[in-house]
Design a protein around this motif. Structure first.
Motif, mmCIF file in Angstrom:
data_model
loop_
_atom_site.group_PDB
_atom_site.id
_atom_site.type_symbol
_atom_site.label_atom_id
_atom_site.label_comp_id
_atom_site.label_asym_id
_atom_site.label_seq_id
_atom_site.Cartn_x
_atom_site.Cartn_y
_atom_site.Cartn_z
ATOM 1 N N ILE A 129 -8.003 12.179 -0.464
ATOM 2 C CA ILE A 129 -7.236 13.046 0.441
ATOM 3 C C ILE A 129 -5.854 13.298 -0.153
ATOM 4 O O ILE A 129 -5.339 14.418 -0.092
ATOM 5 C CB ILE A 129 -7.158 12.417 1.846
ATOM 6 C CG1 ILE A 129 -8.549 12.359 2.494
ATOM 7 C CG2 ILE A 129 -6.185 13.203 2.734
ATOM 8 C CD1 ILE A 129 -8.624 11.542 3.777
ATOM 9 N N ARG A 130 -5.250 12.263 -0.742
ATOM 10 C CA ARG A 130 -3.940 12.409 -1.382
ATOM 11 C C ARG A 130 -3.982 13.501 -2.454
ATOM 12 O O ARG A 130 -3.081 14.340 -2.541
ATOM 13 C CB ARG A 130 -3.517 11.073 -2.004
ATOM 14 C CG ARG A 130 -2.188 11.121 -2.733
ATOM 15 C CD ARG A 130 -1.902 9.789 -3.468
ATOM 16 N NE ARG A 130 -0.629 9.820 -4.124
ATOM 17 C CZ ARG A 130 0.527 9.465 -3.568
ATOM 18 N NH1 ARG A 130 0.551 9.035 -2.310
ATOM 19 N NH2 ARG A 130 1.644 9.536 -4.237
ATOM 20 N N ASP A 131 -5.037 13.477 -3.263
ATOM 21 C CA ASP A 131 -5.172 14.485 -4.314
ATOM 22 C C ASP A 131 -5.164 15.896 -3.730
ATOM 23 O O ASP A 131 -4.518 16.798 -4.266
ATOM 24 C CB ASP A 131 -6.451 14.259 -5.126
ATOM 25 C CG ASP A 131 -6.389 13.000 -5.988
ATOM 26 O OD1 ASP A 131 -5.271 12.481 -6.227
ATOM 27 O OD2 ASP A 131 -7.464 12.531 -6.403
ATOM 28 N N LEU A 132 -5.878 16.089 -2.625
ATOM 29 C CA LEU A 132 -5.912 17.400 -1.974
ATOM 30 C C LEU A 132 -4.537 17.791 -1.444
ATOM 31 O O LEU A 132 -4.078 18.918 -1.629
ATOM 32 C CB LEU A 132 -6.899 17.393 -0.800
ATOM 33 C CG LEU A 132 -8.378 17.365 -1.130
ATOM 34 C CD1 LEU A 132 -9.186 17.124 0.144
ATOM 35 C CD2 LEU A 132 -8.794 18.674 -1.785
ATOM 36 N N LEU A 133 -3.883 16.857 -0.768
ATOM 37 C CA LEU A 133 -2.597 17.135 -0.135
ATOM 38 C C LEU A 133 -1.492 17.478 -1.123
ATOM 39 O O LEU A 133 -0.658 18.332 -0.854
ATOM 40 C CB LEU A 133 -2.153 15.929 0.706
ATOM 41 C CG LEU A 133 -2.818 15.807 2.061
ATOM 42 C CD1 LEU A 133 -2.624 14.403 2.624
ATOM 43 C CD2 LEU A 133 -2.247 16.856 3.017
ATOM 44 N N GLN A 158 -9.017 0.183 7.511
ATOM 45 C CA GLN A 158 -9.600 -0.542 6.374
ATOM 46 C C GLN A 158 -8.667 -1.584 5.766
ATOM 47 O O GLN A 158 -9.127 -2.621 5.302
ATOM 48 C CB GLN A 158 -10.016 0.475 5.305
ATOM 49 C CG GLN A 158 -10.767 -0.126 4.140
ATOM 50 C CD GLN A 158 -11.211 0.955 3.148
ATOM 51 O OE1 GLN A 158 -11.229 2.149 3.457
ATOM 52 N NE2 GLN A 158 -11.566 0.535 1.954
ATOM 53 N N ILE A 159 -7.373 -1.330 5.776
ATOM 54 C CA ILE A 159 -6.432 -2.197 5.059
ATOM 55 C C ILE A 159 -5.402 -2.863 5.978
ATOM 56 O O ILE A 159 -5.277 -4.088 6.001
ATOM 57 C CB ILE A 159 -5.679 -1.394 3.963
ATOM 58 C CG1 ILE A 159 -6.651 -0.710 2.994
ATOM 59 C CG2 ILE A 159 -4.674 -2.278 3.237
ATOM 60 C CD1 ILE A 159 -7.479 -1.640 2.130
ATOM 61 N N THR A 209 0.841 -1.183 0.000
ATOM 62 C CA THR A 209 0.000 0.000 0.000
ATOM 63 C C THR A 209 0.884 1.243 0.000
ATOM 64 O O THR A 209 2.099 1.137 -0.026
ATOM 65 C CB THR A 209 -0.980 -0.018 1.200
ATOM 66 O OG1 THR A 209 -1.940 1.025 1.035
ATOM 67 C CG2 THR A 209 -0.258 0.110 2.518
ATOM 68 N N ARG A 210 0.252 2.410 0.029
ATOM 69 C CA ARG A 210 1.027 3.656 0.020
ATOM 70 C C ARG A 210 0.303 4.721 0.827
ATOM 71 O O ARG A 210 -0.891 4.609 1.114
ATOM 72 C CB ARG A 210 1.251 4.150 -1.395
ATOM 73 C CG ARG A 210 -0.025 4.680 -2.058
ATOM 74 C CD ARG A 210 0.271 5.252 -3.394
ATOM 75 N NE ARG A 210 -0.907 5.868 -4.002
ATOM 76 C CZ ARG A 210 -0.852 6.590 -5.080
ATOM 77 N NH1 ARG A 210 0.300 6.787 -5.698
ATOM 78 N NH2 ARG A 210 -1.938 7.123 -5.592
ATOM 79 N N SER A 235 4.319 -0.756 3.216
ATOM 80 C CA SER A 235 3.719 0.543 2.942
ATOM 81 C C SER A 235 4.781 1.539 2.500
ATOM 82 O O SER A 235 5.814 1.686 3.154
ATOM 83 C CB SER A 235 3.011 1.074 4.193
ATOM 84 O OG SER A 235 2.382 2.310 3.922
ATOM 85 N N ASP A 236 4.505 2.198 1.396
ATOM 86 C CA ASP A 236 5.359 3.282 0.926
ATOM 87 C C ASP A 236 4.964 4.519 1.731
ATOM 88 O O ASP A 236 3.993 5.186 1.409
ATOM 89 C CB ASP A 236 5.144 3.496 -0.570
ATOM 90 C CG ASP A 236 6.036 4.580 -1.136
ATOM 91 O OD1 ASP A 236 6.775 5.225 -0.367
ATOM 92 O OD2 ASP A 236 5.987 4.790 -2.355
ATOM 93 N N ARG A 237 5.662 4.736 2.836
ATOM 94 C CA ARG A 237 5.468 5.791 3.829
ATOM 95 C C ARG A 237 4.420 5.370 4.855
ATOM 96 O O ARG A 237 3.538 4.577 4.580
ATOM 97 C CB ARG A 237 5.099 7.137 3.218
ATOM 98 C CG ARG A 237 6.170 7.639 2.269
ATOM 99 C CD ARG A 237 5.844 9.036 1.789
ATOM 100 N NE ARG A 237 6.720 9.386 0.698
ATOM 101 C CZ ARG A 237 7.738 10.230 0.810
ATOM 102 N NH1 ARG A 237 7.996 10.813 1.951
ATOM 103 N NH2 ARG A 237 8.484 10.502 -0.235
ATOM 104 N N TYR A 238 4.585 5.953 6.050
ATOM 105 C CA TYR A 238 3.645 5.714 7.146
ATOM 106 C C TYR A 238 3.912 6.778 8.209
ATOM 107 O O TYR A 238 4.261 7.916 7.869
ATOM 108 C CB TYR A 238 3.800 4.269 7.671
ATOM 109 C CG TYR A 238 2.684 3.799 8.593
ATOM 110 C CD1 TYR A 238 1.349 3.774 8.180
ATOM 111 C CD2 TYR A 238 2.961 3.376 9.877
ATOM 112 C CE1 TYR A 238 0.338 3.341 9.029
ATOM 113 C CE2 TYR A 238 1.957 2.937 10.736
ATOM 114 C CZ TYR A 238 0.648 2.926 10.298
ATOM 115 O OH TYR A 238 -0.354 2.488 11.135
#
Length: 192
Positions: free
Chosen positions: A30-34, A61-62, A18-19, A75-78
């Motif tokens: 949310i990613r799009d906003l950030l 969720q995941i 995941t990322r 995970s790519d970042r956390y």
């Protein structure tokens, strides 16, 4: 991430990838906003709360369900990204950030963090070679990114048992070899 996933598949360890931010339909919005450069006016509190909201959704969720099924989660970042970017980069209170991350993830912290470290100059050269426009975070000043790098290294120094720091300025094959020696070989010995 690709190589680790291949190694895990090769020895039959179930896992997911995941990322962050993102990883869920809500998280991707949310990613799009950030990351949208059009939101350059975003204040620090909004930024950290949006990253945390995406992470809370991903954890619930995941990540949590996967761990309950006995899967590894790559995970790519956390959480460390928030501590480095918003804590060290933006100068926000690290203890407050740790508390909110702990609350949002219900205490779900990483077991291992692989830090791909290189100088800011190398990182900027690599970003210039990518297609598309830099995102909102990539457009930050070099001084901000230097603080983030120093923050990651400080986190790694504070938790050497959890962090694996790799010299990402090296060619990919050398980085993978270093990763194999520092992570995969010790893990393989434990699995025997």
């Amino acid at each position: 991430m690709d190589k680790l996933s291949q190694w895990l598949e090769g020895v039959g360890i179930p896992h997911i990838r995941t990322r962050e931010p993102g990883g869920t339909p809500l998280g991707e919005k949310i990613r799009d906003l950030l990351l949208d450069p059009a939101h350059a006016e975003m204040n620090e509190e909004t930024e950290v709360l949006l990253y945390t909201a995406s992470r809370a959704q991903l954890a619930a969720q995941i990540i949590s369900p996967a761990l309950k099924e006995g899967k590894w989660v790559l995970s790519d970042r956390y959480i460390d990204a928030t501590l480095a970017y918003q804590g060290y980069g933006r100068g926000m209170d690290l203890q407050a950030l740790r508390r909110i991350q702990d609350w949002a993830t219900k205490g779900l912290w990483p077991h291992r963090t692989v830090l791909l470290d290189c100088s800011i100059q190398v990182a900027f050269q690599r970003m210039q070679g990518r297609e598309g426009e830099p995102d909102r975070m990539e457009q930050e000043k070099e001084s901000f990114h230097q603080k983030v790098r120093e923050g990651y290294l400080e986190l790694a120094k504070g938790e050497p048992q959890r962090f694996i720091v790799l010299n990402a300025a090296n060619p990919l094959d050398q980085v993978l070899e270093e990763f194999r020696k520092k992570f995969w070989e010790p893990l393989s010995r434990k699995m025997q």
